[in-house]
Design a protein around this motif. Sequence first.
Motif, short mmCIF file in Angstrom:
data_model
loop_
_atom_site.label_atom_id
_atom_site.label_comp_id
_atom_site.label_asym_id
_atom_site.label_seq_id
_atom_site.Cartn_x
_atom_site.Cartn_y
_atom_site.Cartn_z
N LEU A 36 0.86 -1.18 0.00
CA LEU A 36 0.00 0.00 0.00
C LEU A 36 0.89 1.24 0.00
N ARG A 37 0.50 2.25 -0.78
CA ARG A 37 1.30 3.46 -0.89
C ARG A 37 0.39 4.65 -1.13
N GLY A 38 0.85 5.83 -0.76
CA GLY A 38 0.13 7.05 -1.08
C GLY A 38 -0.35 7.79 0.15
N SER B 1 -2.62 11.64 1.30
CA SER B 1 -3.44 12.78 0.89
C SER B 1 -3.49 13.75 2.06
N ASP C 171 -2.66 8.56 5.28
CA ASP C 171 -2.43 7.48 4.33
C ASP C 171 -3.68 7.21 3.50
N THR C 172 -3.48 6.91 2.21
CA THR C 172 -4.62 6.59 1.35
C THR C 172 -4.78 5.10 1.13
N ASP C 173 -3.74 4.33 1.44
CA ASP C 173 -3.78 2.87 1.28
C ASP C 173 -4.16 2.45 -0.13
N THR C 174 -3.53 3.07 -1.13
CA THR C 174 -3.73 2.68 -2.52
C THR C 174 -2.87 1.45 -2.81
#
Length: 109
Positions: free
Chosen positions: A12-14, A16, A25-28
């Motif tokens: 998970l990365r990203g 906002s 964390d956006t957990d994309t």
Amino acid sequence: MQAIATTKVTILRGTSTDAYGDEQDTDTPVATGIPASLIEQTRRVTTRDNPTPRIVRYAVVRLPAGTDVTDQDRLLDERTGVKYIVDADSFMTNPAMAVDIRLDARRTT
């Protein structure tokens, strides 16, 4: 992968910014279903300022060579649902073969 996989992980990365300007964390998902060797360990730690021993828990994660993972990414253990944050990575080289990526991670949930 040379290590024996004990689970599969999602990277998970990203981040906002929320309404207050705080980063969250956006957990994309970057990649899913990656075989991983994930072993939790403990270490007894003391410092000069505080000589009282503390137990620190961390995880050693090994991923296949060439996996797109960076410092501060989050790893979701697909078997248990636990999230880890990558603290340090080690990309050792070997001229004869591609070796596993070794990561130190902390449990976040």
